[in-house]
Scaffold this motif. Sequence first.
Motif, PDB file in Angstrom:
ATOM      1  N   ASP A  38      -7.124  -3.161  -5.222  1.00  0.00           N
ATOM      2  CA  ASP A  38      -6.661  -2.040  -4.399  1.00  0.00           C
ATOM      3  C   ASP A  38      -7.686  -0.910  -4.386  1.00  0.00           C
ATOM      4  O   ASP A  38      -7.859  -0.226  -3.372  1.00  0.00           O
ATOM      5  N   SER A  41     -10.283  -1.487  -1.765  1.00  0.00           N
ATOM      6  CA  SER A  41      -9.743  -1.232  -0.428  1.00  0.00           C
ATOM      7  C   SER A  41      -9.662   0.261  -0.149  1.00  0.00           C
ATOM      8  O   SER A  41      -9.995   0.717   0.949  1.00  0.00           O
ATOM      9  N   GLN A 215      -8.902 -10.253  -1.181  1.00  0.00           N
ATOM     10  CA  GLN A 215      -7.526 -10.435  -0.709  1.00  0.00           C
ATOM     11  C   GLN A 215      -7.175 -11.911  -0.559  1.00  0.00           C
ATOM     12  O   GLN A 215      -6.069 -12.336  -0.912  1.00  0.00           O
ATOM     13  N   SER A 273      -4.793  -5.798   8.637  1.00  0.00           N
ATOM     14  CA  SER A 273      -4.506  -5.899   7.205  1.00  0.00           C
ATOM     15  C   SER A 273      -3.371  -4.968   6.785  1.00  0.00           C
ATOM     16  O   SER A 273      -2.671  -5.229   5.806  1.00  0.00           O
ATOM     17  N   THR A 290       1.557 -11.017   4.637  1.00  0.00           N
ATOM     18  CA  THR A 290       0.256 -11.394   4.078  1.00  0.00           C
ATOM     19  C   THR A 290      -0.207 -12.731   4.647  1.00  0.00           C
ATOM     20  O   THR A 290      -1.397 -12.913   4.954  1.00  0.00           O
TER      21      THR A 290
END
Length: 317
Positions: A38, A41, A215, A273, A290
């Motif tokens: 995370d 990102s 991911q 995303s 997802t």
Amino acid sequence: MENLNILSCISSIVVFILLVAPGYVVTHKKMLSPTQVDGFSILLVNLIWPAMIIDAMASVSINKELLHMALYTAGVSFMVYITSLGISFLRAKVTKMPLNIAGIYMFAIAFNNTGLIGMPFIKAILGDKALFIASIVELVNDIFIFSLGIMLIQPPSAIKKKIDFRFLISPTFVSVLIGLIIFGFHLQLPTILGNTLSYLADATVAISMLVIGLQLGEISIFDLFKEKRAYEVSLCRLVVIPSIIFCILFLVLKERNLASTVIVLMYAMPAASCTAIFARQYKGDYQLATKFVMLSTIYSVFTLPVWLMLTNYYLSK
């Protein structure tokens, strides 16, 4: 714009795949925790993307042609999102899809990955002028995502669905506005600031592809390919919608220019995303979301080169 040959198109995609691979291995082998993933990102979205956008807009000179392209891109983008929402709504209605799934399904079809894949891809393949046009698509994308998109993805149990106006202060949205001001007033950034933004912008492609790999490594590939609705989303997102845009712009209107090329490529990107991010945030089926995102991302490796070569072929005619 210089024409791209088939070899350069394919080699660019291969480079992207090679950049994705390390991220996949790292998370698949559990060398990074979900929190650390995370973090990558967050760094990408809040720092590197904005730097890339401002750097691109500061690198192009204002002229009538570019202004026309910006207005043309904004107009087409609004029409595309309305059409995409209509297509996804009709599909969900015809198949009598459960409400708790329909919103996520419609969101995944309507909204594409303009940021994580789209803009880095455009920058790497077509350069800063094309990236400026892609930023206009991103601007329209943000407006729709944080208004209709947020209302779509909120669960049916929500008493009152609301538009999320926080997008007005999101780093990506703000960076587009700053970039437009720099572009519109032909401002010159201080050398130190300009160089800093350029260094950050140069890291965009590598880090974006790394994050996609991170991911992908978090989910089971076998479970991913079992989800039938994910194939429908991929088909609409990667084939149907860009086909409609391509036919109208390139074949009917014969608008065979850089702006049309960028528009087709940006709307040929996989599901956004943020589909999975918002589904988790609003207590929806984020695992299904997802799968929508990841399967369409995998198949985009094969479809994007086709769209790139097809638009390039008609540009050369």
